[in-house]
Design a protein around this motif. Sequence first.
Motif, PDB file in Angstrom:
ATOM      1  N   GLY A   1      -7.931  -9.299  -8.054  1.00  0.00           N
ATOM      2  CA  GLY A   1      -8.146  -9.571  -6.643  1.00  0.00           C
ATOM      3  C   GLY A   1      -6.887  -9.569  -5.804  1.00  0.00           C
ATOM      4  N   LEU A   2      -5.715  -9.446  -6.417  1.00  0.00           N
ATOM      5  CA  LEU A   2      -4.481  -9.482  -5.639  1.00  0.00           C
ATOM      6  C   LEU A   2      -4.389  -8.291  -4.692  1.00  0.00           C
ATOM      7  CD1 LEU A   2      -1.750 -10.769  -5.018  1.00  0.00           C
ATOM      8  CD2 LEU A   2      -0.767  -9.458  -6.918  1.00  0.00           C
ATOM      9  N   ASP A   3      -4.900  -7.127  -5.107  1.00  0.00           N
ATOM     10  CA  ASP A   3      -4.820  -5.956  -4.239  1.00  0.00           C
ATOM     11  C   ASP A   3      -5.560  -6.179  -2.923  1.00  0.00           C
ATOM     12  OD1 ASP A   3      -7.152  -6.080  -5.710  1.00  0.00           O
ATOM     13  OD2 ASP A   3      -7.498  -3.923  -5.647  1.00  0.00           O
ATOM     14  N   ALA A   4      -6.739  -6.820  -2.998  1.00  0.00           N
ATOM     15  CA  ALA A   4      -7.508  -7.086  -1.770  1.00  0.00           C
ATOM     16  C   ALA A   4      -6.763  -8.049  -0.861  1.00  0.00           C
ATOM     17  CB  ALA A   4      -8.875  -7.652  -2.143  1.00  0.00           C
ATOM     18  N   TRP A   5      -6.060  -9.006  -1.444  1.00  0.00           N
ATOM     19  CA  TRP A   5      -5.311  -9.977  -0.642  1.00  0.00           C
ATOM     20  C   TRP A   5      -4.125  -9.309   0.029  1.00  0.00           C
ATOM     21  CZ3 TRP A   5      -1.586 -14.334  -2.301  1.00  0.00           C
ATOM     22  CH2 TRP A   5      -1.500 -15.301  -1.272  1.00  0.00           C
ATOM     23  N   LEU A   6      -3.406  -8.445  -0.696  1.00  0.00           N
ATOM     24  CA  LEU A   6      -2.219  -7.801  -0.137  1.00  0.00           C
ATOM     25  C   LEU A   6      -2.576  -6.864   1.019  1.00  0.00           C
ATOM     26  CD1 LEU A   6      -0.192  -6.953  -3.382  1.00  0.00           C
ATOM     27  CD2 LEU A   6       0.196  -8.817  -1.762  1.00  0.00           C
ATOM     28  N   VAL A   7      -3.752  -6.245   0.954  1.00  0.00           N
ATOM     29  CA  VAL A   7      -4.174  -5.340   2.028  1.00  0.00           C
ATOM     30  C   VAL A   7      -4.244  -6.075   3.363  1.00  0.00           C
ATOM     31  CG1 VAL A   7      -6.157  -4.031   2.878  1.00  0.00           C
ATOM     32  CG2 VAL A   7      -5.358  -3.697   0.541  1.00  0.00           C
TER      33      VAL A   7
ATOM     34  N   LYS B   1     -15.791  -6.403   4.324  1.00  0.00           N
ATOM     35  CA  LYS B   1     -14.925  -6.684   3.184  1.00  0.00           C
ATOM     36  C   LYS B   1     -13.527  -6.137   3.451  1.00  0.00           C
ATOM     37  CE  LYS B   1     -17.511  -4.788   0.007  1.00  0.00           C
ATOM     38  NZ  LYS B   1     -18.016  -4.409  -1.339  1.00  0.00           N
ATOM     39  N   SER B   2     -12.551  -6.651   2.734  1.00  0.00           N
ATOM     40  CA  SER B   2     -11.159  -6.285   3.008  1.00  0.00           C
ATOM     41  C   SER B   2     -10.894  -4.806   2.776  1.00  0.00           C
ATOM     42  CB  SER B   2     -10.216  -7.123   2.126  1.00  0.00           C
ATOM     43  OG  SER B   2     -10.486  -6.876   0.751  1.00  0.00           O
ATOM     44  N   ASN B   3     -11.660  -4.173   1.898  1.00  0.00           N
ATOM     45  CA  ASN B   3     -11.419  -2.755   1.606  1.00  0.00           C
ATOM     46  C   ASN B   3     -12.443  -1.844   2.263  1.00  0.00           C
ATOM     47  OD1 ASN B   3     -13.541  -3.667   0.062  1.00  0.00           O
ATOM     48  ND2 ASN B   3     -13.093  -2.313  -1.672  1.00  0.00           N
ATOM     49  N   ALA B   4     -13.223  -2.383   3.199  1.00  0.00           N
ATOM     50  CA  ALA B   4     -14.280  -1.594   3.834  1.00  0.00           C
ATOM     51  C   ALA B   4     -13.892  -1.211   5.254  1.00  0.00           C
ATOM     52  CB  ALA B   4     -15.593  -2.367   3.848  1.00  0.00           C
TER      53      ALA B   4
ATOM     54  N   ASP C   1      -3.980   0.702  -6.321  1.00  0.00           N
ATOM     55  CA  ASP C   1      -5.168   0.015  -5.809  1.00  0.00           C
ATOM     56  C   ASP C   1      -5.007  -0.333  -4.331  1.00  0.00           C
ATOM     57  OD1 ASP C   1      -6.387   0.165  -8.250  1.00  0.00           O
ATOM     58  OD2 ASP C   1      -5.820  -1.855  -8.893  1.00  0.00           O
ATOM     59  N   VAL C   2      -3.823  -0.810  -3.952  1.00  0.00           N
ATOM     60  CA  VAL C   2      -3.586  -1.169  -2.551  1.00  0.00           C
ATOM     61  C   VAL C   2      -3.641   0.080  -1.669  1.00  0.00           C
ATOM     62  CG1 VAL C   2      -1.871  -2.050  -0.928  1.00  0.00           C
ATOM     63  CG2 VAL C   2      -2.276  -3.255  -3.087  1.00  0.00           C
ATOM     64  N   VAL C   3      -3.046   1.177  -2.128  1.00  0.00           N
ATOM     65  CA  VAL C   3      -3.069   2.422  -1.358  1.00  0.00           C
ATOM     66  C   VAL C   3      -4.501   2.918  -1.176  1.00  0.00           C
ATOM     67  CG1 VAL C   3      -2.406   4.858  -1.396  1.00  0.00           C
ATOM     68  CG2 VAL C   3      -0.729   3.101  -1.987  1.00  0.00           C
ATOM     69  N   ASP C   4      -5.302   2.832  -2.232  1.00  0.00           N
ATOM     70  CA  ASP C   4      -6.699   3.271  -2.142  1.00  0.00           C
ATOM     71  C   ASP C   4      -7.469   2.438  -1.118  1.00  0.00           C
ATOM     72  OD1 ASP C   4      -6.281   5.225  -4.014  1.00  0.00           O
ATOM     73  OD2 ASP C   4      -7.092   4.056  -5.699  1.00  0.00           O
ATOM     74  N   ARG C   5      -7.223   1.141  -1.125  1.00  0.00           N
ATOM     75  CA  ARG C   5      -7.921   0.278  -0.150  1.00  0.00           C
ATOM     76  C   ARG C   5      -7.503   0.606   1.277  1.00  0.00           C
ATOM     77  NH1 ARG C   5     -10.525  -4.390  -1.912  1.00  0.00           N
ATOM     78  NH2 ARG C   5     -10.527  -4.700  -4.168  1.00  0.00           N
ATOM     79  N   LEU C   6      -6.208   0.828   1.479  1.00  0.00           N
ATOM     80  CA  LEU C   6      -5.724   1.149   2.825  1.00  0.00           C
ATOM     81  C   LEU C   6      -6.285   2.498   3.306  1.00  0.00           C
ATOM     82  CD1 LEU C   6      -2.004  -0.020   2.510  1.00  0.00           C
ATOM     83  CD2 LEU C   6      -3.810  -1.078   3.873  1.00  0.00           C
TER      84      LEU C   6
END
Length: 329
Positions: free
Chosen positions: A295-301, A179-182, A318-323
């Motif tokens: 879902g925009l945060d997952a796309w921006l990552v 997944k994009s955030n994994a 949210d984007v920082v957390d995913r990164l």
Amino acid sequence: MAIAKAERLMNLALCLLGTRRPLTKRELRSSIEAYVETFGSGDAGTGSDDSFNRMFERDKDDLRELGLVIETVEGLDGETGYLARRDSNRLPPITLDAAEAAALGLAAKIWQQARLAGAASGALQKLRAAGVPFQDDDSFEAQQPHSALEPRIPAHEAAFEPLMLACRDRRPVVFDYRKSNAARPEQRQVEPWILECWRGHWYLAGWDRERQAERVFRLSRITGKVRSRQGKFTAEVPDHVTVRETVESWAGETATGTARIRLRTDHGYPLRARALSIRELGDGWDELEIPYGHGLDAWLVEFGPDVVVLDPAELRADVVDRLRAVAKG
């Protein structure tokens, strides 16, 4: 179907199509190599007549199920003969208009990167020889003044072909998916329903057995090989699968507001295509206003260091957390 059986059926079909008169079982048994190797010619009384008769009847039924019209003819000597007349086994004339031919040609381009590219090209050549207009034909060019603009459907992902075959054959599959955030991929057991291309990417919709829910997977995030599994589907395949609607929600198409981001110049063209406004900053970066939804945060990552979120603050967080989750891996 086993290769040996397929070859035996093909040889039987060729014998039945090539004869001008009905052939008896005895003649077919002595003419087809697979029958001779297994049962002998039958002239010396091998004692395998019953086994041959059972195989022949099964083969004849299989060919009929595949669509071959086989006639049974009683001879003057009382012996039954078989043949497949060519005029009874011809396909009807192929009638496609220019638009249908163009759609067929575009579909065939999916196989340009797959092992069936030769077969797809050969099929188009046969249709062209039968008079069907395609994009390089004069009759089609005359109707399409902008035919030089040739649309293409990418199919570069290694997972595309095994998943397409699994969708066709209704076979469960297993693959590793990130997944994009994994940070690491996870194994997924899926009953594949349909593949769909959206904005240059292929997506698979199916039933996730472990999560007991419908899921959509982006093929570019599948790592390693796709492995097929035996058994039938446990979930009912819906009449309509909303692949595109699901993906659009990931990308913020169902937007409830707007977001401001900084995007590196000459990067992130999918984001630019959806931008409400673009302002050049002159320092190698541009400022964009884009729709903001779930879902925009997952796309921006996915755009990595080429994107910086300015606001809203919750999207930036949210984007920082995913990164950070990815960096920890």
